[in-house]
Scaffold this motif. Structure first.
Motif, PDB file in Angstrom:
ATOM      1  N   ILE A 166      29.766  39.230   6.273  1.00 43.25           N
ATOM      2  CA  ILE A 166      30.997  39.612   5.474  1.00 43.25           C
ATOM      3  C   ILE A 166      30.984  39.303   4.017  1.00 43.25           C
ATOM      4  CG2 ILE A 166      33.552  39.328   5.561  1.00 43.25           C
ATOM      5  CD1 ILE A 166      33.294  38.382   8.447  1.00 43.25           C
ATOM      6  N   PRO A 167      31.300  40.475   3.299  1.00 40.74           N
ATOM      7  CA  PRO A 167      31.190  40.216   1.865  1.00 40.74           C
ATOM      8  C   PRO A 167      32.470  39.257   1.262  1.00 40.74           C
ATOM      9  CG  PRO A 167      32.190  42.484   2.375  1.00 40.74           C
ATOM     10  CD  PRO A 167      31.649  41.840   3.600  1.00 40.74           C
ATOM     11  N   THR A 168      32.181  38.799   0.250  1.00 35.28           N
ATOM     12  CA  THR A 168      33.088  37.671  -0.202  1.00 35.28           C
ATOM     13  C   THR A 168      34.274  38.023  -0.801  1.00 35.28           C
ATOM     14  OG1 THR A 168      31.037  36.317  -1.224  1.00 35.28           O
ATOM     15  CG2 THR A 168      33.310  35.918  -2.100  1.00 35.28           C
ATOM     16  N   TYR A 169      34.675  39.452  -1.273  1.00 36.72           N
ATOM     17  CA  TYR A 169      35.882  39.769  -1.451  1.00 36.72           C
ATOM     18  C   TYR A 169      36.763  40.006  -0.436  1.00 36.72           C
ATOM     19  CZ  TYR A 169      35.798  44.569  -0.214  1.00 36.72           C
ATOM     20  OH  TYR A 169      35.666  45.954   0.466  1.00 36.72           O
ATOM     21  N   ILE A 170      36.376  39.838   0.881  1.00 36.69           N
ATOM     22  CA  ILE A 170      37.233  40.197   2.165  1.00 36.69           C
ATOM     23  C   ILE A 170      37.831  38.776   2.481  1.00 36.69           C
ATOM     24  CG2 ILE A 170      37.078  40.612   4.449  1.00 36.69           C
ATOM     25  CD1 ILE A 170      37.109  43.308   3.188  1.00 36.69           C
ATOM     26  N   LEU A 171      37.014  37.749   2.218  1.00 35.57           N
ATOM     27  CA  LEU A 171      37.268  36.313   2.409  1.00 35.57           C
ATOM     28  C   LEU A 171      37.958  35.751   1.208  1.00 35.57           C
ATOM     29  CD1 LEU A 171      33.633  35.795   3.720  1.00 35.57           C
ATOM     30  CD2 LEU A 171      35.644  35.837   5.173  1.00 35.57           C
ATOM     31  N   VAL A 172      37.799  36.051   0.182  1.00 40.30           N
ATOM     32  CA  VAL A 172      38.368  35.322  -0.874  1.00 40.30           C
ATOM     33  C   VAL A 172      39.352  36.038  -1.514  1.00 40.30           C
ATOM     34  CG1 VAL A 172      37.827  33.921  -3.102  1.00 40.30           C
ATOM     35  CG2 VAL A 172      36.374  33.826  -1.262  1.00 40.30           C
TER      36      VAL A 172
ATOM     37  N   VAL B 237      31.493  38.276  11.796  1.00 42.22           N
ATOM     38  CA  VAL B 237      31.932  37.226  12.452  1.00 42.22           C
ATOM     39  C   VAL B 237      32.548  36.299  11.507  1.00 42.22           C
ATOM     40  CG1 VAL B 237      30.240  37.448  14.423  1.00 42.22           C
ATOM     41  CG2 VAL B 237      29.495  36.288  12.400  1.00 42.22           C
ATOM     42  N   LEU B 238      33.339  35.655  12.049  1.00 41.82           N
ATOM     43  CA  LEU B 238      33.987  34.295  11.354  1.00 41.82           C
ATOM     44  C   LEU B 238      33.523  33.103  12.146  1.00 41.82           C
ATOM     45  CD1 LEU B 238      37.543  35.483  10.395  1.00 41.82           C
ATOM     46  CD2 LEU B 238      35.827  35.329   8.751  1.00 41.82           C
ATOM     47  N   VAL B 239      33.003  32.206  11.541  1.00 40.79           N
ATOM     48  CA  VAL B 239      32.502  30.814  12.351  1.00 40.79           C
ATOM     49  C   VAL B 239      33.301  29.787  12.153  1.00 40.79           C
ATOM     50  CG1 VAL B 239      30.513  29.791  12.784  1.00 40.79           C
ATOM     51  CG2 VAL B 239      30.212  32.006  12.139  1.00 40.79           C
ATOM     52  N   PHE B 240      33.766  28.998  13.176  1.00 40.12           N
ATOM     53  CA  PHE B 240      34.454  27.806  13.038  1.00 40.12           C
ATOM     54  C   PHE B 240      33.713  26.741  13.928  1.00 40.12           C
ATOM     55  CE2 PHE B 240      37.677  31.205  12.722  1.00 40.12           C
ATOM     56  CZ  PHE B 240      38.461  30.660  11.520  1.00 40.12           C
ATOM     57  N   ILE B 241      33.259  25.832  13.096  1.00 37.65           N
ATOM     58  CA  ILE B 241      32.433  24.700  13.640  1.00 37.65           C
ATOM     59  C   ILE B 241      33.085  23.355  13.607  1.00 37.65           C
ATOM     60  CG2 ILE B 241      30.340  23.321  13.337  1.00 37.65           C
ATOM     61  CD1 ILE B 241      29.026  26.033  12.487  1.00 37.65           C
ATOM     62  N   ASN B 242      33.332  22.770  14.579  1.00 38.72           N
ATOM     63  CA  ASN B 242      33.536  21.129  14.671  1.00 38.72           C
ATOM     64  C   ASN B 242      32.314  20.222  14.350  1.00 38.72           C
ATOM     65  OD1 ASN B 242      34.629  18.581  14.833  1.00 38.72           O
ATOM     66  ND2 ASN B 242      35.761  19.201  16.988  1.00 38.72           N
ATOM     67  N   SER B 243      32.244  19.935  13.179  1.00 34.86           N
ATOM     68  CA  SER B 243      31.003  19.193  12.959  1.00 34.86           C
ATOM     69  C   SER B 243      30.767  17.911  13.650  1.00 34.86           C
ATOM     70  CB  SER B 243      30.696  19.012  11.320  1.00 34.86           C
ATOM     71  OG  SER B 243      31.836  18.131  11.012  1.00 34.86           O
ATOM     72  N   LYS B 244      32.002  17.230  14.169  1.00 36.64           N
ATOM     73  CA  LYS B 244      32.094  15.911  14.996  1.00 36.64           C
ATOM     74  C   LYS B 244      31.504  16.332  16.374  1.00 36.64           C
ATOM     75  CE  LYS B 244      35.290  13.850  11.746  1.00 36.64           C
ATOM     76  NZ  LYS B 244      36.435  13.181  11.664  1.00 36.64           N
TER      77      LYS B 244
ATOM     78  N   LEU C 134      25.008  23.675   8.939  1.00 43.32           N
ATOM     79  CA  LEU C 134      23.990  24.050   7.909  1.00 43.32           C
ATOM     80  C   LEU C 134      23.268  25.297   8.232  1.00 43.32           C
ATOM     81  CD1 LEU C 134      22.501  20.349   7.131  1.00 43.32           C
ATOM     82  CD2 LEU C 134      24.252  21.551   5.710  1.00 43.32           C
ATOM     83  N   THR C 135      22.766  25.507   9.320  1.00 36.99           N
ATOM     84  CA  THR C 135      22.063  26.740   9.802  1.00 36.99           C
ATOM     85  C   THR C 135      22.948  27.886   9.509  1.00 36.99           C
ATOM     86  OG1 THR C 135      20.830  25.128  11.396  1.00 36.99           O
ATOM     87  CG2 THR C 135      20.781  27.886  11.741  1.00 36.99           C
ATOM     88  N   TYR C 136      24.285  27.774  10.074  1.00 34.81           N
ATOM     89  CA  TYR C 136      24.874  29.126   9.912  1.00 34.81           C
ATOM     90  C   TYR C 136      25.307  29.345   8.754  1.00 34.81           C
ATOM     91  CZ  TYR C 136      26.414  29.846  14.912  1.00 34.81           C
ATOM     92  OH  TYR C 136      26.291  30.266  16.055  1.00 34.81           O
ATOM     93  N   ARG C 137      25.415  28.323   7.712  1.00 31.29           N
ATOM     94  CA  ARG C 137      25.690  28.635   6.307  1.00 31.29           C
ATOM     95  C   ARG C 137      24.563  28.932   5.500  1.00 31.29           C
ATOM     96  NH1 ARG C 137      29.922  23.979   4.480  1.00 31.29           N
ATOM     97  NH2 ARG C 137      31.808  24.926   5.255  1.00 31.29           N
ATOM     98  N   SER C 138      23.211  28.812   6.011  1.00 33.34           N
ATOM     99  CA  SER C 138      22.068  29.217   5.230  1.00 33.34           C
ATOM    100  C   SER C 138      21.683  30.773   5.762  1.00 33.34           C
ATOM    101  CB  SER C 138      20.920  28.417   5.924  1.00 33.34           C
ATOM    102  OG  SER C 138      20.432  28.576   7.153  1.00 33.34           O
ATOM    103  N   LEU C 139      22.466  31.245   6.802  1.00 35.16           N
ATOM    104  CA  LEU C 139      22.007  32.642   7.295  1.00 35.16           C
ATOM    105  C   LEU C 139      23.051  33.504   6.769  1.00 35.16           C
ATOM    106  CD1 LEU C 139      20.869  31.951  10.912  1.00 35.16           C
ATOM    107  CD2 LEU C 139      19.535  32.617   9.011  1.00 35.16           C
ATOM    108  N   LEU C 140      24.547  33.204   6.884  1.00 33.27           N
ATOM    109  CA  LEU C 140      25.578  34.091   6.556  1.00 33.27           C
ATOM    110  C   LEU C 140      25.935  33.752   5.065  1.00 33.27           C
ATOM    111  CD1 LEU C 140      27.482  33.751   9.965  1.00 33.27           C
ATOM    112  CD2 LEU C 140      25.650  35.422   9.108  1.00 33.27           C
ATOM    113  N   ASN C 141      27.128  34.407   4.867  1.00 35.92           N
ATOM    114  CA  ASN C 141      27.884  34.007   3.337  1.00 35.92           C
ATOM    115  C   ASN C 141      28.565  32.803   3.966  1.00 35.92           C
ATOM    116  OD1 ASN C 141      29.725  33.881   1.409  1.00 35.92           O
ATOM    117  ND2 ASN C 141      30.150  36.168   1.639  1.00 35.92           N
TER     118      ASN C 141
ATOM    119  N   VAL D 263      31.780  30.736   7.054  1.00 37.01           N
ATOM    120  CA  VAL D 263      31.490  29.677   7.753  1.00 37.01           C
ATOM    121  C   VAL D 263      32.288  28.614   7.822  1.00 37.01           C
ATOM    122  CG1 VAL D 263      29.803  28.164   8.887  1.00 37.01           C
ATOM    123  CG2 VAL D 263      29.058  30.592   8.048  1.00 37.01           C
ATOM    124  N   PHE D 264      33.226  28.044   8.621  1.00 35.05           N
ATOM    125  CA  PHE D 264      34.203  27.031   8.343  1.00 35.05           C
ATOM    126  C   PHE D 264      34.152  25.754   9.047  1.00 35.05           C
ATOM    127  CE2 PHE D 264      35.759  31.480   7.690  1.00 35.05           C
ATOM    128  CZ  PHE D 264      36.319  31.283   6.473  1.00 35.05           C
ATOM    129  N   GLU D 265      34.089  24.656   8.220  1.00 38.92           N
ATOM    130  CA  GLU D 265      34.187  23.397   8.952  1.00 38.92           C
ATOM    131  C   GLU D 265      35.484  23.012   9.274  1.00 38.92           C
ATOM    132  OE1 GLU D 265      34.053  19.897  10.709  1.00 38.92           O
ATOM    133  OE2 GLU D 265      34.647  19.710   8.443  1.00 38.92           O
TER     134      GLU D 265
END
Length: 495
Positions: free
Chosen positions: A20-26, A42-49, A60-67, A71-73
């Motif tokens: 998803i390009p940044t101007y859609i997200l921000v 896709v919008l990705v929501f991760i519970n890091s705990k 970390l893996t999702y953020r390395s592959l996507l914008n 990807v949201f913690e």
């Protein structure tokens, strides 16, 4: 392209299907034009705990592959605020004539990585936002039981976090089909606790899915004066009794010693041990009959609008599960498949996830639960209904245990003769899920499904009428209270 890696053309083209390009997200971000609208943004929501250290590694893996902006913690930003911002931005872009935004919105999907409680949080938020095009949701199993992911074919083992495993999951998301799942509204009412009474429940001790509300309808026959009212939702199960007691012991132990609960197999082993120490396997000897569910509460189900009938509960029942999905306690199916005689005599049907009916099942002890491991095994089938009420009055037991989608709490019971604690569950719409070919859940719309009971459709109509008659505050799960539509946005395009 902001993928963070130098990728071969074929690999880069694959990632572009989800990017998803940044101007859609921000909002007010620099327009970043892509050659085509992504196939499965896709919008990705991760519970890091969740999952010990797996959640943080997966992030970390999702953020390395996507914008990184898609990807949201969940510990950093609540999902309702994220979706609020993105969907309002999409609406503004559409009003400004952007041709990319409406096509992307139509194809948008959500991935949520966490335990069942995390997934339920996202379901509640998406439901409360009442979006005109709610995205379907895929679940990554990062919890201990992982009943929700298992029910829709995403597995129950914690995933690998390397790049290839994440890409394989993306491919599953791309191929997944949409499937409706019933949503269930729950309301808990009790007299406000006084200092001299048993320990009060604080908001922190209740599940995240339960929220205090300030108003109930004046016409409500259980509108308690001087009481507290909480509401929320669930999508897998609500249970009470000894199974919830074991779950509460597990969660309490994990809070005290979080470092000992970083491995799924260790967690499951600890859970089984607590089942033994809590007396779940020798309940008749340790667990007093005065605490049995049949002894401490009355249950009623609604067959037709406004017609409550008593639901008899055998006095030996120590645990009751109100089940939405065919996945409980790590993938077991407590309802099973009723035989033709049961279907005829008691109007029972097979369990479907979108028929507007809950399966109500009882258990005597853990040995009774082990019957589920046998072919055609099931608990004590009590009812199928789209609305149920449990009423607790003063008795020998001072408290009981309850849980919603894996989140347990200790519930104090009345201490005065005229006090009452009420738990009421009713059907409230659907959420859209993504299901793989390994999906265990069945849809009433599947051509191979047997006809549902007429009761399901009749009750759904009545439920819809009641929802229309109720106040807005009682027709949501309370998961997205921060969502507000600014005055300069046309609300008809959003809700």
């Amino acid at each position: 392209m902001e993928v963070g890696l130098a990728l071969p053309d074929e690999f880069e083209n694959f990632i572009a299907k989800f990017y998803i390009p940044t101007y859609i997200l921000v909002p007010d971000g620099r327009a970043e034009r892509l050659p085509d609208v992504p196939e499965n943004p896709v919008l990705v929501f991760i519970n890091s705990k969740s999952g010990g250290q797996l959640g943080a590694q997966l992030l970390l893996t999702y953020r390395s592959l996507l914008n990184k902006n898609q990807v949201f913690e969940l510990g950093e930003e609540a999902p309702d605020k994220v979706l609020h911002r993105i969907f309002l931005n999409l609406e503004r872009l559409k009003q400004n004539g952007d041709q990319f935004a409406p096509k992307l919105e139509k194809r948008l999907r959500i991935i949520v990585a966490g335990g069942d409680g995390t997934a339920a949080w996202l379901f509640g938020v998406v439901s409360d936002l009442k979006l005109s095009q709610p995205p379907p949701i895929a679940t990554v199993p990062l919890g201990t039981g992982n009943n929700l992911p298992f029910a829709f074919g995403w597995g129950k083992r914690n995933p690998e976090t390397d790049r290839d495993s994440v890409l394989a999951f993306f491919d599953q998301v791309r191929k997944a089909r949409e499937m409706a799942m019933d949503s269930w509204h729950i309301m808990l009412r009790m007299k406000t606790q006084q200092e001299h009474e048993c320990e009060p429940i604080t908001p922190l001790e209740l599940p995240h899915s339960l929220h205090a509300i300030q108003r109930v309808l004046p016409t409500d026959d259980l509108n308690l004066e001087g009481g507290d009212t909480f509401q929320g939702g669930f999508w897998n199960y609500f249970s009470m009794g000894m199974d919830a007691q074991v779950s509460y012991a597990f969660h309490s132990e994990r809070k005290l010693n979080p470092d000992k609960f970083k491995n799924q197999l260790v967690n499951q082993s600890t859970y089984a041990k607590l089942g033994c120490t809590q007396g779940w396997f020798c309940a008749p000897l340790i667990h007093p009959s005065s605490r049995n569910i049949g002894q401490i509460c009355r249950a009623k189900i609604m067959r037709k609008h406004g017609e409550w009938i008593d639901l008899p509960i055998p006095t030996s029942i120590r645990s009751i599960v109100c089940l939405n999905l065919p996945s409980f306690s790590g993938g077991l199916n407590p309802w099973g498949i009723p035989n033709p005689r049961r279907r005829r005599d008691r109007e029972f049907t097979s369990p479907y996830v979108d028929d507007g009916l809950l399966e109500i099942v009882g258990f005597k002890d853990a040995w009774h639960g082990l019957v589920l491991l046998a072919p055609n095994g099931h608990g004590t089938r009590l009812a199928q209904t789209n609305r149920i009420r449990f009423e607790f009055q003063r008795g020998e037991a001072g408290d009981t245990y309850m849980r919603i989608d894996g989140e347990p709490w200790r519930q104090p019971l009345p201490v005065d003769e005229d006090d009452i604690v009420v738990v009421e569950i009713s059907h409230l719409g659907h959420v859209k899920m993504l299901a793989t070919n390994e999906c265990k859940s069945k849809s009433i719309l599947d051509p191979s499904s047997l006809p549902s009971s007429p009761m399901a459709h009749d009750d759904d109509k009545d439920s819809d009428k009641e929802e229309e008659a109720s106040g807005d505050e009682l027709r949501k799960f309370g998961a997205a209270d921060t969502f507000r539509i600014p005055d300069d946005v046309d609300i008809s395009h959003v809700s």
